[in-house]
Design an enzyme around this catalytic site. Structure first.
Site, PDB file in Angstrom:
ATOM      1  N   GLY A 157       0.821  -1.195   0.000  1.00 24.96           N
ATOM      2  CA  GLY A 157       0.000   0.000   0.000  1.00 24.96           C
ATOM      3  C   GLY A 157       0.860   1.251   0.000  1.00 24.96           C
ATOM      4  N   CYS A 158       0.242   2.381  -0.317  1.00 24.82           N
ATOM      5  CA  CYS A 158       0.999   3.634  -0.450  1.00 24.82           C
ATOM      6  C   CYS A 158       1.489   4.153   0.902  1.00 24.82           C
ATOM      7  CB  CYS A 158       0.163   4.676  -1.175  1.00 24.82           C
ATOM      8  SG  CYS A 158      -1.486   4.955  -0.475  1.00 24.82           S
TER       9      CYS A 158
END
Length: 337
Positions: A144-145
């Site tokens: 995920g970011c």
């Protein structure tokens, strides 16, 4: 040439995959899928690719995708990737999943996302700086970011067993909310404003915990709070890492530079990182300062949420999975200012 397909190509991460792959020297874009836009030109939604890409959206079945593609990127909503993965992996096709479906242990995923997993299999967590073993894999779960920026900020100290308490404060641009507007990303609400959300229970925390405890099994006090800021791209993370012993800034320089030795996408700028210095690039810029009085280390990291936080990292994984240099097609400066 590596024949690549993108499932769910109409969104921001899909568009960024297309932008980065269209000039990749070892890749031929074979297909881009969208159920609702099948038959329409890809450039009808990604106008910045006009003149670079002559593809129409398709809606093929998994068997057709598998037969036509050497690698498939899944840029679909959480809970959807698990419907594609079993059939896509039933052959020689490699898969990079940009959703959350395979990032966590199955039981943890089901608890955090509230979705019953239909395909509980293991995947390597595709943060190359921590997991170079992706080079041997056919299936990788792209991080995920928020976790990307947070984990990279803390990993060297976690691996050294030096962190007692970790507090991550992250600011993200609007594109992190996806292509469909939400209350937090609606311009009148966000302009000249900052919006914190999910203060203690953001689901990306689980990835941060998983990876940092994988480096230091006793580290349990990990805290994460995100905010949306009126910027299109980027994630800026301030990590307050309370340490078990007093460290100097020179100590930090030694620890971080050694840990990230030969990691081409980690940079240590002379000043503090900035979002404009990484925008459009696959770099993660990191700086740090020791607070000896409080046994605290402040680490700053900056990434582009759509590149190092998503599509660029996915291509970095693909490069290694096919025996290419990890920088292939990604070695470019940011688009500052």
């Amino acid at each position: 040439m590596i024949k690549a397909g993108i499932i769910g190509a109409s969104g921001y991460t899909g568009g960024e995959l297309l932008r980065l792959l269209v000039n990749h020297p070892n890749v031929k874009l074979e297909l881009a899928t969208s159920r609702s836009l099948a038959g329409k030109p890809v450039t009808s939604t990604h106008r910045h690719l006009e003149g670079f890409l002559d593809l129409n959206y398709e809606n093929p079945d998994s068997e057709d995708i598998r037969e036509r593609c050497d690698v498939v990127f899944l840029a679909v909503p959480h809970g959807s990737a698990m419907n594609y993965v079993p059939e896509l992996l039933d052959g020689n096709t490699k898969v990079v999943d940009l959703s959350a479906d395979y990032r966590l242990e199955t039981s943890e995923f089901e608890k955090i996302y509230g979705i019953k997993h239909s395909d509980p299999r293991n995947a390597v967590y595709g943060l190359v700086e921590l997991h170079p073993e992706v080079a041997k894999e056919n299936f990788v779960a792209n991080p995920g970011c928020f976790p990307t920026g947070s984990i990279l900020a803390a990993a060297p100290l976690a691996a050294a067993g030096l962190i007692d308490i970790a507090v991550f404060d992250s600011k993200t641009g609007i594109s992190g909310a996806g292509i469909s507007p939400t209350q937090n990303s609606h311009y009148p609400n966000l302009a000249e404003n900052i919006i914190p959300y999910k203060l203690t229970a953001h689901r990306h925390r689980a990835e941060i915990v998983q990876e940092l405890t994988g480096l230091e099994g006793k580290l349990r006090n990990i805290n994460f709070t995100p905010h949306v800021i009126p910027s299109i791209r980027g994630i800026f993370t301030t990590a307050h890492l309370f340490t078990k012993e007093t460290l100097s800034t020179d100590d930090l320089k030694t620890i971080y530079e050694e840990f990230y030795r030969d990691r081409p996408f980690i940079r240590f700028p002379s000043g503090v990182p900035s979002l404009t210095a990484v925008r459009g690039s696959n770099f993660c810029d990191i700086s740090f300062e020791a607070d000896k009085e409080n046994n605290r280390v402040v680490v700053l990291s900056a990434i582009d949420n759509l590149v190092k936080g998503a599509s660029g990292q996915a291509i970095q994984n693909m490069n290694l999975m096919f025996g290419l240099d990890e920088t292939c097609g990604l070695w470019m400066p940011a688009t500052a200012p």
